[in-house]
Design a protein around this motif. Structure first.
Motif, mmCIF file in Angstrom:
data_model
loop_
_atom_site.group_PDB
_atom_site.id
_atom_site.type_symbol
_atom_site.label_atom_id
_atom_site.label_comp_id
_atom_site.label_asym_id
_atom_site.label_seq_id
_atom_site.Cartn_x
_atom_site.Cartn_y
_atom_site.Cartn_z
ATOM 1 N N PHE A 31 -49.713 -33.101 5.200
ATOM 2 C CA PHE A 31 -50.727 -33.416 4.209
ATOM 3 C C PHE A 31 -51.434 -32.110 3.848
ATOM 4 O O PHE A 31 -51.593 -31.238 4.702
ATOM 5 C CB PHE A 31 -51.763 -34.407 4.762
ATOM 6 C CG PHE A 31 -51.167 -35.751 5.073
ATOM 7 C CD1 PHE A 31 -51.046 -36.704 4.079
ATOM 8 C CD2 PHE A 31 -50.728 -36.049 6.348
ATOM 9 C CE1 PHE A 31 -50.498 -37.943 4.360
ATOM 10 C CE2 PHE A 31 -50.182 -37.287 6.649
ATOM 11 C CZ PHE A 31 -50.065 -38.233 5.643
ATOM 12 N N ALA A 32 -51.867 -32.005 2.605
ATOM 13 C CA ALA A 32 -52.507 -30.773 2.162
ATOM 14 C C ALA A 32 -53.937 -31.032 1.717
ATOM 15 O O ALA A 32 -54.229 -32.030 1.063
ATOM 16 C CB ALA A 32 -51.735 -30.149 1.013
ATOM 17 N N LEU A 33 -54.791 -30.119 2.078
ATOM 18 C CA LEU A 33 -56.157 -30.063 1.569
ATOM 19 C C LEU A 33 -56.266 -28.753 0.821
ATOM 20 O O LEU A 33 -56.059 -27.683 1.405
ATOM 21 C CB LEU A 33 -57.181 -30.095 2.711
ATOM 22 C CG LEU A 33 -58.632 -29.806 2.318
ATOM 23 C CD1 LEU A 33 -59.164 -30.867 1.367
ATOM 24 C CD2 LEU A 33 -59.497 -29.711 3.565
ATOM 25 N N THR A 34 -56.551 -28.829 -0.463
ATOM 26 C CA THR A 34 -56.693 -27.626 -1.278
ATOM 27 C C THR A 34 -58.178 -27.328 -1.452
ATOM 28 O O THR A 34 -58.926 -28.180 -1.940
ATOM 29 C CB THR A 34 -56.039 -27.807 -2.662
ATOM 30 O OG1 THR A 34 -54.661 -28.142 -2.484
ATOM 31 C CG2 THR A 34 -56.165 -26.546 -3.499
ATOM 32 N N ILE A 35 -58.578 -26.155 -1.030
ATOM 33 C CA ILE A 35 -59.957 -25.700 -1.250
ATOM 34 C C ILE A 35 -59.886 -24.633 -2.331
ATOM 35 O O ILE A 35 -59.288 -23.575 -2.138
ATOM 36 C CB ILE A 35 -60.587 -25.152 0.040
ATOM 37 C CG1 ILE A 35 -60.616 -26.248 1.103
ATOM 38 C CG2 ILE A 35 -61.995 -24.610 -0.244
ATOM 39 C CD1 ILE A 35 -61.100 -25.788 2.461
ATOM 40 N N THR A 36 -60.458 -24.945 -3.481
ATOM 41 C CA THR A 36 -60.408 -24.065 -4.635
ATOM 42 C C THR A 36 -61.744 -23.350 -4.789
ATOM 43 O O THR A 36 -62.783 -23.992 -4.937
ATOM 44 C CB THR A 36 -60.101 -24.866 -5.913
ATOM 45 O OG1 THR A 36 -58.872 -25.575 -5.719
ATOM 46 C CG2 THR A 36 -59.995 -23.971 -7.127
ATOM 47 N N LEU A 37 -61.693 -22.038 -4.736
ATOM 48 C CA LEU A 37 -62.888 -21.228 -4.954
ATOM 49 C C LEU A 37 -62.965 -20.921 -6.433
ATOM 50 O O LEU A 37 -62.056 -20.331 -7.011
ATOM 51 C CB LEU A 37 -62.825 -19.934 -4.134
ATOM 52 C CG LEU A 37 -62.600 -20.118 -2.639
ATOM 53 C CD1 LEU A 37 -62.550 -18.764 -1.945
ATOM 54 C CD2 LEU A 37 -63.663 -21.005 -2.026
ATOM 55 N N THR A 38 -64.051 -21.334 -7.050
ATOM 56 C CA THR A 38 -64.220 -21.178 -8.486
ATOM 57 C C THR A 38 -65.680 -20.827 -8.773
ATOM 58 O O THR A 38 -66.412 -20.475 -7.857
ATOM 59 C CB THR A 38 -63.769 -22.456 -9.223
ATOM 60 O OG1 THR A 38 -63.770 -22.196 -10.631
ATOM 61 C CG2 THR A 38 -64.619 -23.662 -8.887
ATOM 62 N N GLY A 39 -66.083 -20.936 -9.991
ATOM 63 C CA GLY A 39 -67.462 -20.650 -10.345
ATOM 64 C C GLY A 39 -67.559 -20.186 -11.784
ATOM 65 O O GLY A 39 -66.619 -20.331 -12.571
ATOM 66 N N ASP A 40 -68.688 -19.622 -12.108
ATOM 67 C CA ASP A 40 -68.919 -19.097 -13.446
ATOM 68 C C ASP A 40 -67.964 -17.924 -13.676
ATOM 69 O O ASP A 40 -68.000 -16.933 -12.945
ATOM 70 C CB ASP A 40 -70.369 -18.640 -13.588
ATOM 71 C CG ASP A 40 -70.637 -18.025 -14.941
ATOM 72 O OD1 ASP A 40 -70.725 -18.773 -15.917
ATOM 73 O OD2 ASP A 40 -70.720 -16.774 -15.002
#
Length: 136
Positions: A31-40
């Motif tokens: 199973f995968a958990l994707t943590i996406t770092l984003t922002g302005d």
């Protein structure tokens, strides 16, 4: 995965990586958990420009054709070619850096201002996902 151990993959994943990742997850029943770092994007772009033009930036991370390097007793530093803001954002969107997710849960983390990031909330969400997976 072949050994059946938990793992963390860290990268700027993009659409081109999606099918290969899905194939591995299916093959090894992960199973995968994707943590996406984003922002302005403007704030992220400014940090990108600062890193790219830093003389301390490792050559392997510079994305332009010009490598800013320190030279002993030479106050001049080579400047990296500046990528336009529009091209920077286009790259994020076309390559899917903000949207990449191989199924399962995705947590988006706003990194516009690091001092405002709620790490406890991220840890809590990650732990909750882990508990859900253990019940499957």
């Amino acid at each position: 995965m072949k050994a059946g151990l938990p793992l963390i993959l860290e990268n700027n994943f993009e659409y081109a990586s999606e099918q290969g990742m899905k194939n591995l997850l299916e093959k090894y029943q992960y199973f995968a958990l994707t943590i996406t770092l984003t922002g302005d994007y403007k704030a992220i772009y400014q940090r990108f420009l600062e890193r790219e033009s830093s003389p301390d930036r490792h050559r392997g991370h510079v994305v332009n054709g010009c490598y800013p390097e320190k030279k002993e007793n030479d106050p001049k530093i080579l400047k990296a070619k500046k990528i336009s803001y529009e091209d920077f954002v286009c790259g994020i969107e076309k390559r899917g850096f903000d949207a990449f997710c191989v199924g399962g849960r995705q947590i988006k983390v706003d990194t516009t201002d690091f001092s405002k990031m709620n790490m406890e909330e991220l840890f809590s969400q990650t732990a909750a996902w882990k508990e859900e997976i253990l019940q499957i």
